[in-house]
Design a protein around this motif. Structure first.
Motif, mmCIF file in Angstrom:
data_model
loop_
_atom_site.group_PDB
_atom_site.id
_atom_site.type_symbol
_atom_site.label_atom_id
_atom_site.label_comp_id
_atom_site.label_asym_id
_atom_site.label_seq_id
_atom_site.Cartn_x
_atom_site.Cartn_y
_atom_site.Cartn_z
ATOM 1 N N UNK A 163 0.864 -1.182 0.000
ATOM 2 C CA UNK A 163 0.000 0.000 0.000
ATOM 3 C C UNK A 163 0.903 1.235 0.000
ATOM 4 N N UNK A 164 0.708 2.160 -0.914
ATOM 5 C CA UNK A 164 1.540 3.376 -0.884
ATOM 6 C C UNK A 164 1.394 4.108 0.453
ATOM 7 N N UNK A 165 2.489 4.640 0.937
ATOM 8 C CA UNK A 165 2.495 5.337 2.230
ATOM 9 C C UNK A 165 1.429 6.426 2.279
ATOM 10 N N UNK A 166 1.280 7.171 1.201
ATOM 11 C CA UNK A 166 0.295 8.266 1.178
ATOM 12 C C UNK A 166 -1.132 7.734 1.276
ATOM 13 N N UNK A 201 4.360 16.834 -1.290
ATOM 14 C CA UNK A 201 5.816 16.958 -1.155
ATOM 15 C C UNK A 201 6.393 16.074 -0.047
ATOM 16 N N UNK A 202 5.560 15.315 0.634
ATOM 17 C CA UNK A 202 6.060 14.509 1.761
ATOM 18 C C UNK A 202 6.615 13.175 1.273
ATOM 19 N N UNK A 203 7.812 12.880 1.700
ATOM 20 C CA UNK A 203 8.456 11.628 1.311
ATOM 21 C C UNK A 203 7.858 10.458 2.088
ATOM 22 N N UNK A 204 8.087 9.273 1.571
ATOM 23 C CA UNK A 204 7.646 8.060 2.269
ATOM 24 C C UNK A 204 8.311 7.968 3.639
ATOM 25 N N UNK A 205 9.586 8.345 3.716
ATOM 26 C CA UNK A 205 10.297 8.303 5.003
ATOM 27 C C UNK A 205 9.661 9.238 6.029
ATOM 28 N N UNK A 206 9.264 10.431 5.581
ATOM 29 C CA UNK A 206 8.626 11.382 6.485
ATOM 30 C C UNK A 206 7.273 10.847 6.952
ATOM 31 N N UNK A 207 6.486 10.294 6.040
ATOM 32 C CA UNK A 207 5.190 9.714 6.403
ATOM 33 C C UNK A 207 5.380 8.558 7.375
ATOM 34 N N UNK A 208 6.402 7.742 7.137
ATOM 35 C CA UNK A 208 6.710 6.618 8.021
ATOM 36 C C UNK A 208 6.982 7.117 9.440
ATOM 37 N N UNK A 209 7.837 8.104 9.573
ATOM 38 C CA UNK A 209 8.181 8.643 10.896
ATOM 39 C C UNK A 209 6.942 9.207 11.594
ATOM 40 N N UNK A 210 6.134 9.949 10.854
ATOM 41 C CA UNK A 210 4.934 10.544 11.453
ATOM 42 C C UNK A 210 3.957 9.474 11.932
ATOM 43 N N UNK A 211 3.716 8.453 11.120
ATOM 44 C CA UNK A 211 2.775 7.394 11.503
ATOM 45 C C UNK A 211 3.303 6.556 12.660
#
Length: 96
Positions: free
Chosen positions: A27-30, A49-59
């Protein structure tokens, strides 16, 4: 529906970064990020503009930013959020 499940409250037992990365393979991070959550309000303007890494950290830090429910199966793509058609397809007595 005759389906055995294991329920996990990831507000209590949080998803690890490695578990989230495994989900990102399917599943795409977004798509897993809960953009409608009040907790995501600050991040909406940056959505494209949010990277997958940034989304990962936030979640990983804030479980309210993860769309739910998440249904994970051995032999199919996880179902993220409520989708009546996807849920109906799980019912062995359901005919399309």
């Amino acid at each position: 529906m005759g389906i055995s499940i294991h329920e996990r409250d990831f507000f209590v037992d949080r998803l690890s970064e490695s578990e989230l990365k495994e989900l990102f393979k399917q599943i795409p991070a977004a798509s897993l990020f809960s953009w409608r959550s009040p907790s995501a309000k600050l991040f909406r303007p940056q959505r494209d503009r949010m990277s997958e890494d940034k989304l990962l950290k936030l979640m990983a830090e804030e479980p309210r930013l993860i769309r739910r429910p998440i249904l994970i199966f051995r032999d199919r793509r996880p179902i993220i959020g409520f989708d009546r058609d996807d849920y109906s397809a799980l019912d062995p007595t359901h005919t399309a």
